[in-house]
Design a protein around this motif. Sequence first.
Motif, PDB file in Angstrom:
ATOM      1  N   ARG A 245      -7.929  -2.952  18.345  1.00  0.00           N
ATOM      2  CA  ARG A 245      -8.093  -2.835  16.725  1.00  0.00           C
ATOM      3  C   ARG A 245      -8.305  -4.163  16.258  1.00  0.00           C
ATOM      4  O   ARG A 245      -7.838  -5.316  16.804  1.00  0.00           O
ATOM      5  CB  ARG A 245      -6.953  -2.185  16.184  1.00  0.00           C
ATOM      6  N   SER A 246      -8.799  -4.329  15.175  1.00  0.00           N
ATOM      7  CA  SER A 246      -9.240  -5.565  14.663  1.00  0.00           C
ATOM      8  C   SER A 246      -8.934  -5.450  12.967  1.00  0.00           C
ATOM      9  O   SER A 246      -8.836  -4.511  12.303  1.00  0.00           O
ATOM     10  CB  SER A 246     -10.688  -5.974  14.574  1.00  0.00           C
ATOM     11  N   ILE A 247      -8.710  -6.684  12.686  1.00  0.00           N
ATOM     12  CA  ILE A 247      -8.625  -6.822  11.044  1.00  0.00           C
ATOM     13  C   ILE A 247      -9.902  -7.560  10.529  1.00  0.00           C
ATOM     14  O   ILE A 247     -10.423  -8.459  11.212  1.00  0.00           O
ATOM     15  CB  ILE A 247      -7.347  -7.760  10.718  1.00  0.00           C
ATOM     16  N   LEU A 248     -10.294  -6.866   9.432  1.00  0.00           N
ATOM     17  CA  LEU A 248     -11.563  -7.586   8.574  1.00  0.00           C
ATOM     18  C   LEU A 248     -11.044  -8.250   7.520  1.00  0.00           C
ATOM     19  O   LEU A 248     -10.849  -7.544   6.432  1.00  0.00           O
ATOM     20  CB  LEU A 248     -12.361  -6.392   8.420  1.00  0.00           C
TER      21      LEU A 248
ATOM     22  N   GLY B 216     -13.323   3.372  12.714  1.00  0.00           N
ATOM     23  CA  GLY B 216     -13.475   2.725  11.444  1.00  0.00           C
ATOM     24  C   GLY B 216     -12.108   2.079  10.955  1.00  0.00           C
ATOM     25  O   GLY B 216     -11.063   2.139  11.311  1.00  0.00           O
ATOM     26  N   PRO B 217     -12.359   1.592   9.674  1.00  0.00           N
ATOM     27  CA  PRO B 217     -10.929   1.199   8.705  1.00  0.00           C
ATOM     28  C   PRO B 217     -10.053   2.014   8.724  1.00  0.00           C
ATOM     29  O   PRO B 217     -10.283   3.399   8.383  1.00  0.00           O
ATOM     30  CB  PRO B 217     -11.666   0.510   7.578  1.00  0.00           C
ATOM     31  N   ALA B 218      -8.748   1.549   8.856  1.00  0.00           N
ATOM     32  CA  ALA B 218      -7.503   2.593   8.926  1.00  0.00           C
ATOM     33  C   ALA B 218      -6.970   2.625   7.679  1.00  0.00           C
ATOM     34  O   ALA B 218      -6.434   3.448   6.885  1.00  0.00           O
ATOM     35  CB  ALA B 218      -6.774   2.282   9.962  1.00  0.00           C
ATOM     36  N   ASP B 219      -7.216   1.441   6.956  1.00  0.00           N
ATOM     37  CA  ASP B 219      -6.182   1.110   5.599  1.00  0.00           C
ATOM     38  C   ASP B 219      -7.163  -0.269   4.985  1.00  0.00           C
ATOM     39  O   ASP B 219      -7.687  -0.872   5.425  1.00  0.00           O
ATOM     40  CB  ASP B 219      -5.095   0.663   6.222  1.00  0.00           C
TER      41      ASP B 219
ATOM     42  N   VAL C   1      -7.955  -2.934   7.561  1.00  0.00           N
ATOM     43  CA  VAL C   1      -7.739  -3.110   9.183  1.00  0.00           C
ATOM     44  C   VAL C   1      -8.336  -1.737   9.878  1.00  0.00           C
ATOM     45  O   VAL C   1      -8.444  -0.880   9.055  1.00  0.00           O
ATOM     46  CB  VAL C   1      -6.135  -2.994   9.207  1.00  0.00           C
ATOM     47  N   GLY C   2      -8.775  -2.212  11.103  1.00  0.00           N
ATOM     48  CA  GLY C   2      -9.563  -1.033  11.558  1.00  0.00           C
ATOM     49  C   GLY C   2      -9.675  -1.093  13.074  1.00  0.00           C
ATOM     50  O   GLY C   2      -8.873  -1.491  13.654  1.00  0.00           O
TER      51      GLY C   2
END
Length: 378
Positions: free
Chosen positions: A6-9, A362-365, A373-374
């Motif tokens: 998972r990654s943060i954008l 995809g982005p979760a929040d 965050v996704g």
Amino acid sequence: MPKLSRSILAALSLAGGVHAQGIPAAYTLVELQPLGGGTESVVSAINDRGEIVGRTEFNTGPVATSWDLSGAAGLVTFTGGGSATDAVSINNEGSMLVECGGCELGFGVRLSDGTLLELPTVPGGGTSSSIVGERGSNDAGQAAGVLTEPGVKSNDFSSIVWELAPGPQMVIADTTLLVTRGLGRSVEDGLLADNGLFLAGEGSTAGGAGFFVLDTRTGDMSVVDPGEQDDIAAPADLNNNGQFVGIGGGGGGDVAFLFDSRTGTRVPITGIGCNDFDQFCFEFFPSFTYPSAINENGIVVGAAEVFEEMTTGTPKPTGESSGFVWSESTLTTDLRELLTDGSGDGWSLVPSPALGIDILVGPADINESGILVGNGVN
């Protein structure tokens, strides 16, 4: 085999580089590493302070994890010892809604000092049928879910709200009957905004499903029609302005919408590349857009099928999906187009054989600063 991560954008702070309604002109991707020895990292939520929660997958099972904006991971522990299996949401005070194996309902609230408070069951019944909403916590220290009273031929579904009380402890603050219906119906996904708005959605095999919007402060409730076909009303998130995102429909015609409970309006959220063909995509390719979160500015994030960009003719699905950012003015924007600094290079889509397409979870929040965050694979 690629590892699921998972990654943060994180939005770039570029002067003058912001689209209408606050959508950033560009993002950069920072990987949220799993805890040491973990195989995968799974993100759930981010608050306005940039605190991120989720879990790390180990061969022995999941462990609740937190991250900061640099991507550094930390173990979510409790005062006195022990840890959770997952952290599903975090409010702006740093309190988390966590999954805990030793909790009677399977969930508890972890305060910012590490204190774990279990969610109590309803006296006299409903113990095994309280469904805690994974976005059912807010800045007021409340948690929410749906209470099912099982019967032989029917189920009564009620909202349930827990609140923080002296002790400290979580106590049941309110239960309100949502609907009494027959077999083939279910009500799930209790969501709770900071201002006390409660949202749940109903699934049905016989039609007549709806979104239940309850003001827990006044007891006023409205039922929102999910669309022309009404077998499904699946909410994803809501904000304090009475806007919420979800999927409504049924019979193969599920459509993603932004709903406004104040005005009763519905705005469809179409696939990527379908912004000039809203009606066509709405009618013929409705089932592959999945909104996951909305912030106070009405910015929506999620995952959607990608269509070929065309100016005339029939839009053609490409067979892949991507994360998206959406607003009423900018419509559906492919998140990959906003990764302009090369930080997204090497990241690919998560296979989803059940859908027959490659889909990025995809982005979760999204928080109020536009930080997402996704999920992705590298």
